[in-house]
Design a protein around this motif. Structure first.
Motif, PDB file in Angstrom:
ATOM      1  N   ASP A 121       8.030  11.495  -2.672  1.00 33.09           N
ATOM      2  CA  ASP A 121       8.836  10.566  -3.486  1.00 33.09           C
ATOM      3  C   ASP A 121       8.024   9.338  -3.888  1.00 33.09           C
ATOM      4  O   ASP A 121       8.085   8.877  -5.034  1.00 33.09           O
ATOM      5  N   VAL A 122       7.291   8.800  -2.933  1.00 34.13           N
ATOM      6  CA  VAL A 122       6.493   7.599  -3.221  1.00 34.13           C
ATOM      7  C   VAL A 122       5.415   7.915  -4.258  1.00 34.13           C
ATOM      8  O   VAL A 122       5.228   7.165  -5.227  1.00 34.13           O
ATOM      9  N   ASP A 123       4.718   9.049  -4.064  1.00 38.41           N
ATOM     10  CA  ASP A 123       3.652   9.406  -5.015  1.00 38.41           C
ATOM     11  C   ASP A 123       4.209   9.589  -6.423  1.00 38.41           C
ATOM     12  O   ASP A 123       3.628   9.135  -7.409  1.00 38.41           O
ATOM     13  N   GLU A 124       5.351  10.255  -6.480  1.00 35.82           N
ATOM     14  CA  GLU A 124       5.966  10.490  -7.796  1.00 35.82           C
ATOM     15  C   GLU A 124       6.331   9.165  -8.480  1.00 35.82           C
ATOM     16  O   GLU A 124       6.061   8.943  -9.655  1.00 35.82           O
ATOM     17  N   PHE A 125       6.923   8.265  -7.685  1.00 41.46           N
ATOM     18  CA  PHE A 125       7.335   6.963  -8.221  1.00 41.46           C
ATOM     19  C   PHE A 125       6.118   6.155  -8.683  1.00 41.46           C
ATOM     20  O   PHE A 125       6.081   5.633  -9.802  1.00 41.46           O
ATOM     21  N   VAL A 126       5.115   6.092  -7.820  1.00 37.65           N
ATOM     22  CA  VAL A 126       3.923   5.289  -8.131  1.00 37.65           C
ATOM     23  C   VAL A 126       3.182   5.879  -9.332  1.00 37.65           C
ATOM     24  O   VAL A 126       2.740   5.136 -10.219  1.00 37.65           O
ATOM     25  N   ASN A 127       3.062   7.194  -9.374  1.00 37.89           N
ATOM     26  CA  ASN A 127       2.373   7.810 -10.518  1.00 37.89           C
ATOM     27  C   ASN A 127       3.096   7.528 -11.833  1.00 37.89           C
ATOM     28  O   ASN A 127       2.471   7.321 -12.868  1.00 37.89           O
ATOM     29  N   GLY A 128       4.432   7.511 -11.769  1.00 35.39           N
ATOM     30  CA  GLY A 128       5.218   7.179 -12.963  1.00 35.39           C
ATOM     31  C   GLY A 128       4.901   5.771 -13.461  1.00 35.39           C
ATOM     32  O   GLY A 128       4.748   5.528 -14.661  1.00 35.39           O
ATOM     33  N   LEU A 129       4.761   4.842 -12.531  1.00 33.04           N
ATOM     34  CA  LEU A 129       4.445   3.453 -12.903  1.00 33.04           C
ATOM     35  C   LEU A 129       2.999   3.334 -13.394  1.00 33.04           C
ATOM     36  O   LEU A 129       2.709   2.569 -14.317  1.00 33.04           O
ATOM     37  N   SER A 145       0.851  -1.193   0.000  1.00 35.41           N
ATOM     38  CA  SER A 145       0.000   0.000   0.000  1.00 35.41           C
ATOM     39  C   SER A 145       0.891   1.248   0.000  1.00 35.41           C
ATOM     40  O   SER A 145       2.101   1.158   0.241  1.00 35.41           O
ATOM     41  N   ARG A 146       0.266   2.395  -0.227  1.00 34.55           N
ATOM     42  CA  ARG A 146       1.009   3.657  -0.208  1.00 34.55           C
ATOM     43  C   ARG A 146       1.687   3.840   1.153  1.00 34.55           C
ATOM     44  O   ARG A 146       2.858   4.211   1.232  1.00 34.55           O
ATOM     45  N   GLU A 147       0.943   3.518   2.209  1.00 31.12           N
ATOM     46  CA  GLU A 147       1.476   3.696   3.567  1.00 31.12           C
ATOM     47  C   GLU A 147       2.687   2.786   3.789  1.00 31.12           C
ATOM     48  O   GLU A 147       3.682   3.197   4.402  1.00 31.12           O
ATOM     49  N   GLU A 148       2.592   1.568   3.307  1.00 33.03           N
ATOM     50  CA  GLU A 148       3.720   0.635   3.473  1.00 33.03           C
ATOM     51  C   GLU A 148       4.961   1.127   2.719  1.00 33.03           C
ATOM     52  O   GLU A 148       6.086   1.000   3.204  1.00 33.03           O
ATOM     53  N   LEU A 149       4.711   1.688   1.576  1.00 32.46           N
ATOM     54  CA  LEU A 149       5.845   2.203   0.785  1.00 32.46           C
ATOM     55  C   LEU A 149       6.506   3.382   1.511  1.00 32.46           C
ATOM     56  O   LEU A 149       7.735   3.468   1.597  1.00 32.46           O
ATOM     57  N   ILE A 150       5.666   4.271   2.028  1.00 34.06           N
ATOM     58  CA  ILE A 150       6.205   5.438   2.744  1.00 34.06           C
ATOM     59  C   ILE A 150       7.004   4.970   3.970  1.00 34.06           C
ATOM     60  O   ILE A 150       8.112   5.453   4.232  1.00 34.06           O
ATOM     61  N   SER A 151       6.439   3.983   4.680  1.00 33.26           N
ATOM     62  CA  SER A 151       7.142   3.452   5.862  1.00 33.26           C
ATOM     63  C   SER A 151       8.505   2.871   5.489  1.00 33.26           C
ATOM     64  O   SER A 151       9.493   3.050   6.214  1.00 33.26           O
ATOM     65  N   SER A 152       8.527   2.172   4.369  1.00 30.16           N
ATOM     66  CA  SER A 152       9.797   1.537   3.979  1.00 30.16           C
ATOM     67  C   SER A 152      10.859   2.596   3.688  1.00 30.16           C
ATOM     68  O   SER A 152      12.039   2.411   4.009  1.00 30.16           O
ATOM     69  N   ILE A 153      10.449   3.716   3.109  1.00 27.21           N
ATOM     70  CA  ILE A 153      11.405   4.803   2.843  1.00 27.21           C
ATOM     71  C   ILE A 153      11.867   5.423   4.165  1.00 27.21           C
ATOM     72  O   ILE A 153      13.062   5.664   4.379  1.00 27.21           O
ATOM     73  N   LEU A 154      10.911   5.659   5.072  1.00 26.19           N
ATOM     74  CA  LEU A 154      11.255   6.275   6.363  1.00 26.19           C
ATOM     75  C   LEU A 154      12.148   5.359   7.201  1.00 26.19           C
ATOM     76  O   LEU A 154      13.024   5.821   7.938  1.00 26.19           O
ATOM     77  N   ASP A 155      11.932   4.028   7.075  1.00 26.33           N
ATOM     78  CA  ASP A 155      12.766   3.068   7.813  1.00 26.33           C
ATOM     79  C   ASP A 155      14.207   3.079   7.294  1.00 26.33           C
ATOM     80  O   ASP A 155      15.161   2.882   8.035  1.00 26.33           O
ATOM     81  N   GLU A 156      14.325   3.283   5.999  1.00 29.30           N
ATOM     82  CA  GLU A 156      15.645   3.135   5.360  1.00 29.30           C
ATOM     83  C   GLU A 156      16.435   4.447   5.314  1.00 29.30           C
ATOM     84  O   GLU A 156      17.659   4.442   5.387  1.00 29.30           O
ATOM     85  N   TYR A 157      15.717   5.564   5.157  1.00 32.03           N
ATOM     86  CA  TYR A 157      16.402   6.848   4.959  1.00 32.03           C
ATOM     87  C   TYR A 157      15.994   7.869   6.022  1.00 32.03           C
ATOM     88  O   TYR A 157      14.856   7.855   6.500  1.00 32.03           O
ATOM     89  N   ASP A 158      16.906   8.749   6.322  1.00 36.68           N
ATOM     90  CA  ASP A 158      16.646   9.793   7.309  1.00 36.68           C
ATOM     91  C   ASP A 158      16.041  11.011   6.599  1.00 36.68           C
ATOM     92  O   ASP A 158      16.736  11.981   6.309  1.00 36.68           O
TER      93      ASP A 158
END
Lengths: 372, 87
Positions: free
Chosen positions: B72-80, B50-63
């Protein structure tokens, strides 16, 4: 996020070359051909059952591709002979397309039926490299020994265009078609198709006689033909309205002429100085022998027997032992020369002996450049 | 959201590239390169996220701040989505 193939090439080619990743491969699926071109070295009879029986099977090619993919191959060219002689070509392409490769098929475009378009269109990223040899049935018959193939070739190009199948076209500068090179250009230009020119014919030997010397132009003749063609292209394109197309048409012609000469050199003490062969490209002959480049018969390794990974490693190791031509390295005409280990071996029988044909070509190119 | 069948993520000479494979499933017939965070999102989307899971994964990995991760997630998903690569 989206990038063109050219941009991707620039990004990965440098690293592949430095790290010796086998990025580009060519599979010679067959040595048989339906044409009998005088300058060609790999055109055994299409109906030769004995030769056909010795060809690697579809499964062997697919497994080799899988192993090469695992080592980093992205670009794969399927070539021959004429690959459309293989009844299992559709199966091979379909299976290869599942491996994440960018596939190009080299063909004379004389055996592609309209029924094949459906499966061709279904393969992602599949492109064609079509060789054409003349601008009329007469010239085709004279050079390729077959009747009614020119019309078939042109119909295939139309079929490709109607179905948005990507392709490029190249021709070979040979004695028999030198008077037709400008006509071939016009034929393609009328359809907005850029033309590539293969300007070097390597001598090929069979049972101690040269099989294609009759078609190879001498250096002066070749350069004159190139110059005539080049001038003709410039004049033709000047009359065209589209600046973008104009630029594209010129670029393609020149790129095909100078690709090797512009490549970057990494190791000055290595025989393969400029080319991708010996670094990140390989060619597997119809008999299963893997070589650095299609012009070469040796050094070779056997990936079907050894596995691709070991065969690639062994081949690179063998390439390190190829002697360097000292005279070529020090030659003052070097920047105008087509010299490389494959061409020297093909011309002289040795990797490290200067070839008169290449020397003469370089000298004329240099003086032509000076005049310009 | 999930990546459709018919795409393979490959690492080629240090670059992450998405290559269409098998029968052509959508009109998209080119290549995509992904950066490090794109690869992270792509791998999540291969299995469905889900969008929330994607956002969480970015927040977990990057500061990074949440708003930047969302963008970033919206931009990536919209591109796909534009390329009809995800369902």
């Amino acid at each position: 996020m989206d990038i063109s193939w050219g941009e991707l090439n620039n990004n990965i080619l440098k690293i592949a070359k430095e790290k010796h990743i086998p990025l580009l491969g060519a599979f010679e699926l067959t040595s048989r051909c339906n044409l009998a071109c005088k300058m060609c070295y790999i055109n055994l009879s299409a109906s030769d059952q004995e030769v056909e029986n010795k060809e690697l099977t579809a499964n062997q090619w697919i497994e080799l591709a899988r192993e090469a993919r695992d080592e980093g191959m992205l670009y794969l060219t399927l070539t021959g002979g004429e690959v459309f002689l293989r009844p299992d070509l559709e199966l091979i392409c379909t299976e290869l397309s599942k491996l994440g490769l960018i596939i190009s098929i080299a063909t004379n475009a004389t055996l592609i039926k309209s029924e094949s378009i459906k499966w061709i269109r279904s393969i992602p990223l599949l492109t064609f490299s079509v060789s054409i040899y003349g601008a009329s049935e007469e010239s085709y018959y004279h050079l390729c020994g077959k009747e009614n193939v020119f019309d078939t070739t042109m119909k295939t190009l139309e079929l490709f265009m109607q179905n948005s199948i990507p392709f490029k076209v190249k021709t070979v500068a040979a004695k028999s078609n030198k008077a037709e090179l400008t006509k071939i250009f016009d034929l393609l230009n009328k359809r907005k198709i850029p033309m590539g020119l293969v300007d070097y014919l390597a001598p090929r030997f069979s049972e101690s006689s040269c099989v294609n010397s009759c078609e190879r132009m001498d250096p002066k003749e070749l350069i004159d033909s190139e110059n005539v063609l080049s001038e003709h292209i410039k004049k033709s394109l000047l009359n065209q309205q589209s600046a973008r197309l104009n630029k594209e048409m010129q670029k393609t012609f020149k790129e095909d002429c100078i690709t090797d000469r512009n490549s970057e050199s990494i190791n000055k003490d290595y025989a393969f100085e400029k080319c991708l062969s010996g670094y990140c490209a390989f060619w597997i002959h119809h008999n299963g022998n893997m070589v650095p480049c299609g012009l070469m018969d040796s050094p070779f390794t056997k990936p079907v027997v050894l596995g691709f990974k070991k065969a690639w490693k062994d081949l690179l190791s063998d390439c390190m032992n190829i002697p360097i031509c000292k005279e070529c390295k020090q030659c003052k005409n070097r920047e105008f020369c087509l010299t490389c280990p494959a061409r020297l071996k093909s011309e002289t029988g040795l990797f490290n002996k200067p070839a008169k044909y290449l020397c003469d070509l370089a000298l004329i190119r240099k003086s032509t450049a000076k005049e310009a | 959201m999930k990546i459709k069948d018919g795409f393979m993520l490959r690492e080629i000479a240090g670059n992450w590239v998405v290559v269409p494979i098998g029968q052509r499933v959508v009109d998209f017939n080119g290549l995509m390169t992904l950066n490090e965070s794109g690869v992270l999102l792509w791998k999540k989307l291969e299995h469905g996220a889900s969008r929330e899971e994607l956002i969480s994964s970015i927040l977990d990995e990057y500061d990074v701040e949440t708003a930047i991760a969302e963008n970033d997630v919206d931009e990536f998903v919209n591109g796909l989505k534009d390329k009809e690569i995800i369902v």
